[in-house]
Scaffold this motif. Sequence first.
Motif, PDB file in Angstrom:
ATOM      1  N   UNK A  82       0.816  -1.198   0.000  1.00  0.00           N
ATOM      2  CA  UNK A  82       0.000   0.000   0.000  1.00  0.00           C
ATOM      3  C   UNK A  82       0.857   1.259   0.000  1.00  0.00           C
ATOM      4  N   UNK A  83       1.979   1.201   0.732  1.00  0.00           N
ATOM      5  CA  UNK A  83       2.865   2.359   0.781  1.00  0.00           C
ATOM      6  C   UNK A  83       3.482   2.606  -0.596  1.00  0.00           C
ATOM      7  N   UNK A  84       3.833   1.525  -1.306  1.00  0.00           N
ATOM      8  CA  UNK A  84       4.370   1.684  -2.661  1.00  0.00           C
ATOM      9  C   UNK A  84       3.329   2.318  -3.578  1.00  0.00           C
ATOM     10  N   UNK A  85       2.089   1.934  -3.435  1.00  0.00           N
ATOM     11  CA  UNK A  85       1.022   2.497  -4.255  1.00  0.00           C
ATOM     12  C   UNK A  85       0.890   4.002  -4.014  1.00  0.00           C
ATOM     13  N   UNK A  86       0.975   4.414  -2.769  1.00  0.00           N
ATOM     14  CA  UNK A  86       0.880   5.836  -2.427  1.00  0.00           C
ATOM     15  C   UNK A  86       2.088   6.588  -2.976  1.00  0.00           C
ATOM     16  N   UNK A  87       3.279   6.011  -2.842  1.00  0.00           N
ATOM     17  CA  UNK A  87       4.488   6.656  -3.358  1.00  0.00           C
ATOM     18  C   UNK A  87       4.421   6.792  -4.880  1.00  0.00           C
ATOM     19  N   UNK A  88       4.059   5.701  -5.559  1.00  0.00           N
ATOM     20  CA  UNK A  88       3.963   5.749  -7.010  1.00  0.00           C
ATOM     21  C   UNK A  88       2.889   6.727  -7.478  1.00  0.00           C
ATOM     22  N   UNK A  89       1.795   6.785  -6.755  1.00  0.00           N
ATOM     23  CA  UNK A  89       0.740   7.739  -7.086  1.00  0.00           C
ATOM     24  C   UNK A  89       1.227   9.167  -6.880  1.00  0.00           C
ATOM     25  N   UNK A  90       1.975   9.412  -5.819  1.00  0.00           N
ATOM     26  CA  UNK A  90       2.504  10.757  -5.562  1.00  0.00           C
ATOM     27  C   UNK A  90       3.519  11.148  -6.627  1.00  0.00           C
ATOM     28  N   UNK A  91       4.393  10.210  -7.016  1.00  0.00           N
ATOM     29  CA  UNK A  91       5.384  10.499  -8.058  1.00  0.00           C
ATOM     30  C   UNK A  91       4.692  10.743  -9.395  1.00  0.00           C
ATOM     31  N   UNK A  92       3.694   9.948  -9.697  1.00  0.00           N
ATOM     32  CA  UNK A  92       2.946  10.126 -10.938  1.00  0.00           C
ATOM     33  C   UNK A  92       2.200  11.455 -10.944  1.00  0.00           C
ATOM     34  N   UNK A  93       1.608  11.824  -9.831  1.00  0.00           N
ATOM     35  CA  UNK A  93       0.900  13.106  -9.740  1.00  0.00           C
ATOM     36  C   UNK A  93       1.876  14.269  -9.864  1.00  0.00           C
ATOM     37  N   UNK A  94       3.046  14.143  -9.266  1.00  0.00           N
ATOM     38  CA  UNK A  94       4.060  15.180  -9.365  1.00  0.00           C
ATOM     39  C   UNK A  94       4.545  15.336 -10.798  1.00  0.00           C
ATOM     40  N   UNK A  95       4.777  14.230 -11.481  1.00  0.00           N
ATOM     41  CA  UNK A  95       5.197  14.286 -12.883  1.00  0.00           C
ATOM     42  C   UNK A  95       4.095  14.881 -13.751  1.00  0.00           C
ATOM     43  N   UNK A  96       2.844  14.549 -13.448  1.00  0.00           N
ATOM     44  CA  UNK A  96       1.739  15.094 -14.228  1.00  0.00           C
ATOM     45  C   UNK A  96       1.613  16.599 -14.019  1.00  0.00           C
ATOM     46  N   UNK A  97       1.788  17.077 -12.774  1.00  0.00           N
ATOM     47  CA  UNK A  97       1.710  18.513 -12.508  1.00  0.00           C
ATOM     48  C   UNK A  97       2.882  19.272 -13.115  1.00  0.00           C
ATOM     49  N   UNK A  98       4.049  18.641 -13.162  1.00  0.00           N
ATOM     50  CA  UNK A  98       5.213  19.307 -13.745  1.00  0.00           C
ATOM     51  C   UNK A  98       5.099  19.421 -15.256  1.00  0.00           C
ATOM     52  N   UNK A  99       4.295  18.582 -15.862  1.00  0.00           N
ATOM     53  CA  UNK A  99       4.191  18.600 -17.321  1.00  0.00           C
ATOM     54  C   UNK A  99       3.164  19.587 -17.831  1.00  0.00           C
ATOM     55  N   UNK A 100       2.435  20.254 -16.969  1.00  0.00           N
ATOM     56  CA  UNK A 100       1.392  21.163 -17.443  1.00  0.00           C
ATOM     57  C   UNK A 100       1.838  22.613 -17.307  1.00  0.00           C
ATOM     58  N   UNK A 101       3.007  22.945 -17.837  1.00  0.00           N
ATOM     59  CA  UNK A 101       3.499  24.315 -17.768  1.00  0.00           C
ATOM     60  C   UNK A 101       2.638  25.306 -18.539  1.00  0.00           C
TER      61      UNK A 101
END
Length: 155
Positions: free
Chosen positions: A1-20
């Motif tokens: 479950x912790x890996x899922x949260x980490x991967x979701x946070x990393x994916x969300x961070x990458x998604x937010x960084x790509x919307x310049x």
Amino acid sequence: MIRFIRYTAILALAWLASCTPVLEPQPVDLLVDNLVLNEPADVEPARIGAYSALRSMSAQTMMAGDFTSDYIRHNGTFTDEREFGTKQITASNGVVASLWSNLYRTVYVANFILERLPEVSGVPKPPGGRCWLKCGFCADMPTLSGRTPTAIFPK
């Protein structure tokens, strides 16, 4: 479950960084060059803008030129004037930075008008038009006044 949260946070961070484009929209208060100086009625305000840019550099030119040539004793607290009085001008001097900024602004405005005038129909072509002569003066004057302050321009 912790890996899922980490991967979701990393994916969300990458998604937010790509919307310049969403986070950094283009400014709407800047004028586009194609909207300025399109008809003969626009020539007079543009010429007044060139004179305004020329007038904005007079205080710095006077301080840089006259302060360095006179024998001045500094009794104040501001370091810009003290540097002129002792003729030890540093790169961080605000008057010099403002002088260079105004010189470049004046040349830019005058050259912009001179480049756009041939495209405006109804304006006399050079050398007949008065606007050509006035903007040519505004483009050349910063070069002449930039040579006056001996402390700023190398020989």
